[in-house]
Design an enzyme around this catalytic site. Structure first.
Site, PDB file in Angstrom:
ATOM      1  N   ASP A   1      22.468 -30.965 -38.451  1.00  0.00           N
ATOM      2  CA  ASP A   1      21.501 -31.645 -37.440  1.00  0.00           C
ATOM      3  C   ASP A   1      22.459 -32.607 -36.258  1.00  0.00           C
ATOM      4  O   ASP A   1      23.723 -32.551 -36.773  1.00  0.00           O
ATOM      5  CB  ASP A   1      20.648 -32.617 -38.183  1.00  0.00           C
ATOM      6  CG  ASP A   1      21.213 -33.603 -39.082  1.00  0.00           C
ATOM      7  OD1 ASP A   1      22.459 -33.074 -39.616  1.00  0.00           O
ATOM      8  OD2 ASP A   1      20.646 -34.528 -39.226  1.00  0.00           O
TER       9      ASP A   1
ATOM     10  N   GLY B   1      19.502 -40.239 -40.149  1.00  0.00           N
ATOM     11  CA  GLY B   1      19.587 -41.051 -38.793  1.00  0.00           C
ATOM     12  C   GLY B   1      19.061 -42.211 -39.217  1.00  0.00           C
ATOM     13  O   GLY B   1      18.641 -42.897 -37.893  1.00  0.00           O
TER      14      GLY B   1
ATOM     15  N   GLY C   1      27.464 -31.374 -42.909  1.00  0.00           N
ATOM     16  CA  GLY C   1      28.693 -31.757 -42.152  1.00  0.00           C
ATOM     17  C   GLY C   1      28.509 -32.223 -40.791  1.00  0.00           C
ATOM     18  O   GLY C   1      29.357 -32.675 -40.185  1.00  0.00           O
TER      19      GLY C   1
ATOM     20  N   PHE D   1      26.940 -35.048 -39.777  1.00  0.00           N
ATOM     21  CA  PHE D   1      27.320 -36.408 -39.476  1.00  0.00           C
ATOM     22  C   PHE D   1      28.647 -36.898 -39.540  1.00  0.00           C
ATOM     23  O   PHE D   1      29.153 -37.501 -38.662  1.00  0.00           O
ATOM     24  CB  PHE D   1      26.490 -37.256 -40.911  1.00  0.00           C
ATOM     25  CG  PHE D   1      26.652 -38.601 -40.700  1.00  0.00           C
ATOM     26  CD1 PHE D   1      26.057 -39.518 -40.009  1.00  0.00           C
ATOM     27  CD2 PHE D   1      27.839 -39.412 -41.428  1.00  0.00           C
ATOM     28  CE1 PHE D   1      26.130 -40.891 -39.907  1.00  0.00           C
ATOM     29  CE2 PHE D   1      28.131 -40.625 -41.383  1.00  0.00           C
ATOM     30  CZ  PHE D   1      27.082 -41.538 -40.655  1.00  0.00           C
TER      31      PHE D   1
ATOM     32  N   ASP E   1      21.125 -40.866 -51.536  1.00  0.00           N
ATOM     33  CA  ASP E   1      22.653 -40.731 -51.911  1.00  0.00           C
ATOM     34  C   ASP E   1      23.376 -41.760 -50.967  1.00  0.00           C
ATOM     35  O   ASP E   1      22.931 -42.366 -50.184  1.00  0.00           O
ATOM     36  CB  ASP E   1      23.277 -39.524 -51.512  1.00  0.00           C
ATOM     37  CG  ASP E   1      23.637 -39.404 -50.141  1.00  0.00           C
ATOM     38  OD1 ASP E   1      24.610 -39.432 -49.559  1.00  0.00           O
ATOM     39  OD2 ASP E   1      22.534 -39.165 -49.250  1.00  0.00           O
TER      40      ASP E   1
ATOM     41  N   GLN F   1      14.555 -36.425 -37.781  1.00  0.00           N
ATOM     42  CA  GLN F   1      15.372 -37.126 -36.799  1.00  0.00           C
ATOM     43  C   GLN F   1      14.465 -37.752 -35.717  1.00  0.00           C
ATOM     44  O   GLN F   1      13.162 -37.711 -35.855  1.00  0.00           O
ATOM     45  CB  GLN F   1      16.393 -36.185 -35.853  1.00  0.00           C
ATOM     46  CG  GLN F   1      17.619 -35.830 -36.829  1.00  0.00           C
ATOM     47  CD  GLN F   1      18.722 -36.982 -37.469  1.00  0.00           C
ATOM     48  OE1 GLN F   1      18.433 -38.185 -37.032  1.00  0.00           O
ATOM     49  NE2 GLN F   1      19.412 -36.807 -38.147  1.00  0.00           N
TER      50      GLN F   1
ATOM     51  N   ASP G   1      25.583 -31.569 -47.987  1.00  0.00           N
ATOM     52  CA  ASP G   1      25.209 -31.947 -46.562  1.00  0.00           C
ATOM     53  C   ASP G   1      25.953 -30.955 -45.822  1.00  0.00           C
ATOM     54  O   ASP G   1      26.614 -30.366 -46.050  1.00  0.00           O
ATOM     55  CB  ASP G   1      25.313 -33.462 -46.073  1.00  0.00           C
ATOM     56  CG  ASP G   1      27.019 -33.794 -46.096  1.00  0.00           C
ATOM     57  OD1 ASP G   1      27.713 -32.743 -46.257  1.00  0.00           O
ATOM     58  OD2 ASP G   1      27.396 -34.876 -46.121  1.00  0.00           O
TER      59      ASP G   1
END
Length: 376
Positions: A147, A217, A95, A97, A267, A190, A93
């Protein structure tokens, strides 16, 4: 060996899709569940075990690996696959979040986000370009755009701002990623719980012609029906010939209902995190092994399972281990839970291939509703 990144949609059953993602390091059978290896380890598991249970791909976390051991060190050591002894596909991912949820003193603007490490308080800057650079040093096979993920509930104005920022960042990530044969960059839809913003986000990402698309999201505090409603709105906008990934989801029930809507990849930390806290997922629903009813129950969690943790260890022993806070308890229950998740995914794939996903769906829901076996 596959030289390019490809996705093949092999069959459908209702809205559910059976497919195959192929890349140089291996093939991912979809729908797929990706165990989460946050800092280069699927917690409480050997990666050989994870593979034996049926995982084709695992997930690594850019934020955590950036802080330690650091991407430059990972690169010097031959990349993440070499370091952790996992020669199969890895998705990282971006990073984003974790930056939004874990780090302190964030400053977010068009350039990126500046934040303090939750480990030692050191200051870092993450831009779309830096996120892709870090993922490149980790040498992951599927890389996610940076994001901004908004926790729900939130004001529409804030959701819209974050969605538009994420779209612009997706374009910058696409440029930074360039052309990497055999690898892929996914964009992230999103838009929170706002249908029109979800559609705008999906349409904007579609124009970038990416190798795959994630829905982000969600599972961030909203009810399940809101999450599923956003999938119903979003997925028809996305191209059918590209894989679809629902990030951070979720429970077996979430997965089953999302597969029915056309999601290909999942996941979640839930199977391992729940296992470490004494909670088992089974074909008859959830079992809290810490409860007193299991203290003298010599039956296994699931005698039909191929997993030794599920089949060979008694509930009484698992109860004792978890009540004693012994590490082995968390290890065995994590092993069991990951086995159940992979057995569920295999059942889903087989039912789609045989054109009976609706029956499998109904049978699985009915079994969960029965609840656990009667106490001794």
């Amino acid at each position: 060996m596959h030289e390019k990144f490809t996705f093949t949609l092999k069959s459908t059953s209702g809205g559910a899709r059976l497919g195959e993602v192929a890349m140089p390091r291996g093939v991912i059978r979809t729908p797929a569940f990706m165990p989460v290896g946050t800092v280069g380890t699927v917690k409480a598991m050997y990666l050989d075990q994870v593979r034996e249970l049926g995982a084709d791909i695992i997930l690594g976390n850019t934020y955590h690996l950036m802080l330690r051991p650091g991407p430059e060190r990972v690169a010097r050591l031959g990349g993440l696959h070499e370091l952790i002894r996992w020669p199969h596909p890895i998705l990282t991912d971006s990073g984003g979040f974790q930056v939004m949820s874990l780090s302190g003193l964030r400053k977010l603007d068009e350039k990126g986000v500046t934040f303090k490490s939750h480990v030692d308080g050191s200051l870092h800057h993450m831009s779309p370009e830096r996120s892709i650079e870090i993922q490149g040093m980790l040498d992951s096979d599927i890389q996610m755009q940076l994001d901004e993920c908004i926790a729900l509930p939130a004001e529409r104005k804030e959701i819209e701002r974050a969605m538009e920022m994420s779209l612009r960042w997706a374009e910058r990530c696409r440029v930074a990623f360039g052309e990497q044969p055999g690898k892929a960059m996914f964009g992230i839809v999103q838009g929170g719980d706002q249908p029109d913003l979800r559609i705008r986000s999906a349409e904007g990402l579609k124009e970038l012609d990416l190798k795959g698309y994630a829905v982000g999201g969600l599972a961030v505090g909203e009810p399940q029906d809101v999450m599923l409603g956003m999938l119903d709105i979003t997925l028809p906008v996305l191209p059918t010939e590209k894989p679809r990934y629902l990030m951070g989801v979720g429970t077996p029930d979430d997965i089953l209902k999302s597969v029915a809507r056309g999601i290909d990849m999942f996941d979640c930390v839930m199977p391992t995190r729940s296992g470490r806290h004494g909670l088992a997922f089974t074909r008859r629903g959830r079992v809290n092994i810490r409860n007193a009813r299991h203290a003298e129950d010599m039956r296994p969690l699931d005698e039909q399972s191929n997993c030794p943790a599920s089949r060979d260890y008694s509930r009484a022993y698992l109860h004792h281990l978890t009540r004693s806070n012994e590490a082995l308890g968390g290890m065995l229950l994590s092993w069991h839970n990951l086995a159940y998740y992979q057995e569920l995914m295999q059942g889903i794939r087989t039912s789609i291939e045989e054109g009976r996903f609706a029956d499998f769906y109904a049978e699985t829901i009915e079994m969960w509703a029965r609840g656990d076996i009667d106490p001794v």
